[in-house]
Design an enzyme around this catalytic site. Structure first.
Site, PDB file in Angstrom:
ATOM      1  N   SER A  92      48.696  26.171  48.153  1.00 16.77           N
ATOM      2  CA  SER A  92      49.305  27.465  48.504  1.00 16.77           C
ATOM      3  C   SER A  92      48.432  28.658  48.122  1.00 16.77           C
ATOM      4  CB  SER A  92      50.689  27.608  47.863  1.00 16.77           C
ATOM      5  OG  SER A  92      51.536  26.596  48.323  1.00 16.77           O
ATOM      6  N   HIS A 122      39.785  45.470  25.164  1.00 16.65           N
ATOM      7  CA  HIS A 122      40.694  44.314  25.188  1.00 16.65           C
ATOM      8  C   HIS A 122      40.515  43.583  26.508  1.00 16.65           C
ATOM      9  CE1 HIS A 122      44.284  41.823  24.971  1.00 16.65           C
ATOM     10  NE2 HIS A 122      44.645  42.289  26.161  1.00 16.65           N
ATOM     11  N   SER A 153      41.993  40.017  28.616  1.00 14.05           N
ATOM     12  CA  SER A 153      42.885  38.853  28.629  1.00 14.05           C
ATOM     13  C   SER A 153      43.134  38.434  30.067  1.00 14.05           C
ATOM     14  CB  SER A 153      44.215  39.179  27.932  1.00 14.05           C
ATOM     15  OG  SER A 153      44.924  40.156  28.660  1.00 14.05           O
ATOM     16  N   GLY A 211      46.289  37.159  30.808  1.00 18.58           N
ATOM     17  CA  GLY A 211      47.724  37.344  31.004  1.00 18.58           C
ATOM     18  C   GLY A 211      48.504  36.096  31.329  1.00 18.58           C
ATOM     19  N   ARG A 212      48.002  34.940  30.979  1.00 13.50           N
ATOM     20  CA  ARG A 212      48.686  33.697  31.322  1.00 13.50           C
ATOM     21  C   ARG A 212      49.333  33.089  30.087  1.00 13.50           C
ATOM     22  NH1 ARG A 212      44.443  30.463  35.143  1.00 13.50           N
ATOM     23  NH2 ARG A 212      46.363  29.500  35.909  1.00 13.50           N
ATOM     24  N   SER A 258      46.323  30.476  28.485  1.00 18.73           N
ATOM     25  CA  SER A 258      46.152  31.823  27.952  1.00 18.73           C
ATOM     26  C   SER A 258      44.802  31.981  27.261  1.00 18.73           C
ATOM     27  CB  SER A 258      47.281  32.132  26.956  1.00 18.73           C
ATOM     28  OG  SER A 258      47.088  33.394  26.371  1.00 18.73           O
ATOM     29  N   ASN A 265      39.786  40.807  21.484  1.00 18.60           N
ATOM     30  CA  ASN A 265      39.606  42.236  21.298  1.00 18.60           C
ATOM     31  C   ASN A 265      38.254  42.474  20.637  1.00 18.60           C
ATOM     32  OD1 ASN A 265      42.343  42.758  22.174  1.00 18.60           O
ATOM     33  ND2 ASN A 265      43.002  42.027  20.157  1.00 18.60           N
TER      34      ASN A 265
END
Length: 383
Positions: A214, A250, A252, A254-255, A260, A264
């Site tokens: 998908s 920072h 990341s 975001g998971r 994840s 920083n």
């Protein structure tokens, strides 16, 4: 809001940043007076025709016949020579006097229309444009074809909570795009030097050709930062030292666990240039996290402890080479190199070629080595 909160809510972060930039842009379009240029030279350095016109309007005030007087550096210097120098009063004045003596420009004047670093960071007093004007940060591009030599279907980390045990069904070819903007929040913090910038960069890897899964976004990295930048002027090995800055960064994806990744950093920025060549050195220090919450405790041994980026412009071609390393030997000796070439196609349309080899092409691949090759278009350049 903590950095960890940003990490867990990338959608909210993206919406917040887009709304912020959208509000600034809309306000800027409605009121050209937001642009507060120090001289006409600052207007010439702007890329956008609309921004450049608004800049000239701010100086010459549409509807009047007389231009608003603008004090350029030579006029300012003449007045300073004629006027008696007053002794600094108070602790703040003494600090400003010390900083000004350390970072004042001596010798050749910086031309904001030819200086690469000045055009990017508004370093010269003549190139100041005021606050809250949207500017380019990192390059903005779209690479519809982005191929890797080694898919990372089992992302892992020394933290057991961040190790994938089931293989991801990935395609070797995907799409990559990057968005990046910055704006100046505070201008001339110390005398006529020292600007506070806030920036945001987002880069995504999209499995657009993976119809069976998908067409998911494989990885998106979010990178807000704040930078305090100073104008300098000295020479090292024939290069002009034009910039010194400090950045709180920072980054990341975001998971949620086990995918994840975040960290920083505090970065030191040292910028050099000569003619069509610019060099940026960025050593950094990672801010430690609690061992149990650290998604990638060994990230600095792979993505590294600093990077060096060289930029060269030849006619309408822009070449960029980024090098970074862990600065350690033995089994912890890791690094990466990235080469970018932006070239003209037709009119303002420019092509973009990217080649990456090493560790950390993205946060999820921080300890995974592979070669990546991409081809697409440049929408906005860093210089």
């Amino acid at each position: 809001m903590s950095f960890k909160t940003f990490e867990r809510t990338p959608l909210n972060l993206s919406i917040l940043m887009m709304l912020s930039f959208g509000w600034v842009t809309a306000t800027h379009a409605e009121d050209a007076a937001l642009i507060n240029p120090a001289s006409t030279q600052a207007c010439v350095a702007l890329e956008s025709n609309a921004d450049r016109l608004a800049c000239y309007d701010a100086i010459f005030k549409v509807g009047t016949t007389e231009p608003v007087p603008v004090i350029v550096s030579e006029q300012r210097a003449a007045k300073e020579l004629e006027a008696p120098k007053a002794e600094p009063q108070g602790i703040k004045a003494k600090i400003e006097d010390k900083v000004e003596s350390l970072f004042s420009v001596h010798g050749a004047k910086i031309d904001p229309n030819t200086s690469l670093l000045d055009k990017r960071w508004e370093l010269s007093p003549d190139s100041k444009l005021g606050t809250w004007n949207i500017r380019a940060h990192q390059p903005v591009y779209l690479l519809p074809a982005y191929w890797t030599s080694d898919k990372n279907e089992f992302p892992h980390s020394p933290n057991p909570q961040n190790t994938v045990k089931e293989a991801q069904d990935l395609k070797s070819t995907e799409a990559k795009f990057q968005l990046s903007l910055k704006t100046k929040a505070v201008e001339n913090i110390f005398g006529n030097n020292g600007d506070l910038w806030v920036g945001y960069t987002q880069s995504s890897r999209w499995q657009v050709y993976n119809e069976d899964e998908s067409r998911p976004f494989r990885e998106t990295n979010y990178e807000p930062e704040a930078s305090l930048m100073f104008r300098t002027n000295y020479e090292v090995l024939g290069l002009n030292g034009r910039l010194l800055g400090l950045t709180l960064n920072h980054q990341s994806n975001g998971r949620s666990d086990p995918l994840s990744r975040s960290w920083n950093r505090v970065m030191l920025n040292i910028g050099f240039e000569k003619d069509n060549f610019a060099l940026m050195l960025r050593p950094w220090y990672r801010l430690d996290e609690d061992a149990g919450d650290d998604n990638n405790p060994d990230i600095k041994d792979y993505i590294g402890r600093g990077d060096l980026t060289a930029f060269y412009r030849w006619k309408d071609h822009d070449f960029t080479l980024m090098l970074r390393h862990s600065l350690k030997g033995g089994d912890d000796s890791h690094g990466a190199a990235q080469f970018d070439w932006a070239f003209p196609i037709k009119g303002k349309l420019r092509g973009h070629f990217q080649l990456f080899d090493g560790y950390g092409e993205s946060l999820i691949d921080y300890n995974h080595r592979a070669t990546y090759v991409g081809l697409g278009v440049s929408l906005m350049n860093a210089y």
